[in-house]
Design a protein around this motif. Sequence first.
Motif, PDB file in Angstrom:
ATOM      1  N   ARG A   5      48.670 -23.803  70.363  1.00 45.08           N
ATOM      2  CA  ARG A   5      47.216 -23.786  70.451  1.00 45.08           C
ATOM      3  C   ARG A   5      46.687 -22.367  70.638  1.00 45.08           C
ATOM      4  O   ARG A   5      45.623 -22.020  70.110  1.00 45.08           O
ATOM      5  N   VAL A   6      47.408 -21.549  71.376  1.00 44.42           N
ATOM      6  CA  VAL A   6      46.995 -20.150  71.543  1.00 44.42           C
ATOM      7  C   VAL A   6      46.964 -19.445  70.187  1.00 44.42           C
ATOM      8  O   VAL A   6      46.036 -18.679  69.887  1.00 44.42           O
ATOM      9  N   ALA A   7      47.965 -19.721  69.351  1.00 49.28           N
ATOM     10  CA  ALA A   7      47.986 -19.116  68.019  1.00 49.28           C
ATOM     11  C   ALA A   7      46.794 -19.575  67.183  1.00 49.28           C
ATOM     12  O   ALA A   7      46.178 -18.781  66.455  1.00 49.28           O
ATOM     13  N   THR A   8      46.438 -20.861  67.302  1.00 48.74           N
ATOM     14  CA  THR A   8      45.268 -21.375  66.582  1.00 48.74           C
ATOM     15  C   THR A   8      43.987 -20.732  67.086  1.00 48.74           C
ATOM     16  O   THR A   8      43.110 -20.352  66.301  1.00 48.74           O
ATOM     17  N   LEU A   9      43.860 -20.582  68.414  1.00 48.79           N
ATOM     18  CA  LEU A   9      42.690 -19.931  68.987  1.00 48.79           C
ATOM     19  C   LEU A   9      42.588 -18.475  68.548  1.00 48.79           C
ATOM     20  O   LEU A   9      41.484 -17.942  68.395  1.00 48.79           O
ATOM     21  N   ALA A  10      43.741 -17.831  68.344  1.00 47.02           N
ATOM     22  CA  ALA A  10      43.731 -16.443  67.890  1.00 47.02           C
ATOM     23  C   ALA A  10      43.088 -16.326  66.507  1.00 47.02           C
ATOM     24  O   ALA A  10      42.382 -15.352  66.222  1.00 47.02           O
ATOM     25  N   LEU A  11      43.314 -17.308  65.654  1.00 47.10           N
ATOM     26  CA  LEU A  11      42.683 -17.301  64.334  1.00 47.10           C
ATOM     27  C   LEU A  11      41.168 -17.465  64.461  1.00 47.10           C
ATOM     28  O   LEU A  11      40.395 -16.790  63.763  1.00 47.10           O
ATOM     29  N   ASP A  12      40.730 -18.340  65.358  1.00 43.88           N
ATOM     30  CA  ASP A  12      39.294 -18.508  65.598  1.00 43.88           C
ATOM     31  C   ASP A  12      38.687 -17.232  66.184  1.00 43.88           C
ATOM     32  O   ASP A  12      37.570 -16.832  65.815  1.00 43.88           O
ATOM     33  N   ALA A  13      39.416 -16.609  67.120  1.00 41.47           N
ATOM     34  CA  ALA A  13      38.921 -15.378  67.728  1.00 41.47           C
ATOM     35  C   ALA A  13      38.798 -14.262  66.690  1.00 41.47           C
ATOM     36  O   ALA A  13      37.862 -13.451  66.730  1.00 41.47           O
ATOM     37  N   TRP A  14      39.737 -14.222  65.750  1.00 37.14           N
ATOM     38  CA  TRP A  14      39.672 -13.203  64.705  1.00 37.14           C
ATOM     39  C   TRP A  14      38.462 -13.439  63.801  1.00 37.14           C
ATOM     40  O   TRP A  14      37.797 -12.482  63.372  1.00 37.14           O
ATOM     41  N   LEU A  44      38.907 -11.190  72.988  1.00 33.66           N
ATOM     42  CA  LEU A  44      38.208 -12.302  72.332  1.00 33.66           C
ATOM     43  C   LEU A  44      39.028 -13.585  72.409  1.00 33.66           C
ATOM     44  O   LEU A  44      38.455 -14.678  72.464  1.00 33.66           O
ATOM     45  N   LEU A  45      40.356 -13.470  72.410  1.00 37.20           N
ATOM     46  CA  LEU A  45      41.196 -14.659  72.578  1.00 37.20           C
ATOM     47  C   LEU A  45      40.994 -15.252  73.959  1.00 37.20           C
ATOM     48  O   LEU A  45      40.913 -16.485  74.114  1.00 37.20           O
ATOM     49  N   TRP A  46      40.888 -14.398  74.974  1.00 36.84           N
ATOM     50  CA  TRP A  46      40.607 -14.896  76.325  1.00 36.84           C
ATOM     51  C   TRP A  46      39.244 -15.580  76.371  1.00 36.84           C
ATOM     52  O   TRP A  46      39.104 -16.680  76.912  1.00 36.84           O
ATOM     53  N   VAL A  47      38.225 -14.947  75.779  1.00 38.28           N
ATOM     54  CA  VAL A  47      36.892 -15.551  75.758  1.00 38.28           C
ATOM     55  C   VAL A  47      36.923 -16.887  75.007  1.00 38.28           C
ATOM     56  O   VAL A  47      36.306 -17.868  75.436  1.00 38.28           O
ATOM     57  N   ALA A  48      37.656 -16.940  73.894  1.00 38.80           N
ATOM     58  CA  ALA A  48      37.762 -18.189  73.127  1.00 38.80           C
ATOM     59  C   ALA A  48      38.417 -19.287  73.954  1.00 38.80           C
ATOM     60  O   ALA A  48      38.007 -20.460  73.892  1.00 38.80           O
ATOM     61  N   SER A  49      39.427 -18.931  74.746  1.00 42.49           N
ATOM     62  CA  SER A  49      40.090 -19.935  75.588  1.00 42.49           C
ATOM     63  C   SER A  49      39.154 -20.429  76.689  1.00 42.49           C
ATOM     64  O   SER A  49      39.155 -21.622  77.027  1.00 42.49           O
TER      65      SER A  49
END
Length: 332
Positions: A46-55, A75-80
């Motif tokens: 899920r972290v990897a998926t969130l990284a794509l959204d953050a990008w 941005l990954l932290w903010v997305a989480s």
Amino acid sequence: MKRLALAGAAAGLALLIALVAWEGWQDVVHAFARAGWPLLLLVPLRVATLALDAWAWRILLLPLAPARPPGLAFLLWVASVREAVNRLLPVAGVGGEVVGLRLARTRIPDTPGVAASLVVEVLLTIAVLYLFGGVGVMLMAHIAAGMDEVWTIGASLLLSLPLPLLAWWLLHYGDGTAFQRIEHWAARLLGPSRAAAALDGAALDAALAQLGGRHGRLLRALLWQLLGYVAGSVETWYALRLLGHPVDATTAVAIEALTQAVRHAGFLVPAGLGVQEAATVLFGHLAGVGGDMALSLALAKRMRELVLGVPALLSWHWFEAVTMRRYVPRDI
């Protein structure tokens, strides 16, 4: 709104309890015991998926700070945190965006620009959900034997499509005063001073017009978001494999796409409680996955939300506490 959220949460919890009772909690426990600790690997997936959204979000934010753009880790932290707020707290699916605006402003002080990026990101997410849901309908049409439920979801997607299209048209081709009008309405409801403090409609409209004209950037952000949703299907494929009912990639994408469509349609139910589980059981059944396996899949994803979301909320609380201490005057 609070009473509506509580009523939705109560109905969702009742639905979840009914599903567990119907499918049999012993079978669910047995499936989890068979899968074991490797289910925890759903968290890094899920972290990897969130990284794509953050990008994708970073692509929209980049023009606001070209010299010092926000890093992917931030941005990954903010997305989480945004996801944890939306999925674990009783908010109507937008609380995470409000928190995201507050956190992003610590790196990019352009409030209207950041707010515009979030508005556009939400609209892109809706577009991606329609695309992904349409793919899910087509794939499930080749997999499932009974198609009444699938065609119902497909018809719902088509019938609701004019609403996001109208919202996008008003923001992109309208008279450019959408949020100014919202500000005037808020001024009547809250008073001019509070409305002005909460929303600068003219500045936000200008930022939206500027961002809306960057078509190449919007397309890139949309493609990264779509890639993130497709990557989320890996969670479904991996979890079902561990739980004892392996499926192929096509089936995993179909289940994930239709479940996401139903979950977002039920945004009034906090965290999609019960709605996500019922959708997973329904579409898992259509794809040939047993009800106990499908419910185990849904509960495994719910477990992943807690394991990833609780630390995210705690980190947000710590961040806010540290920020407040910086601005509290100390006695000399």
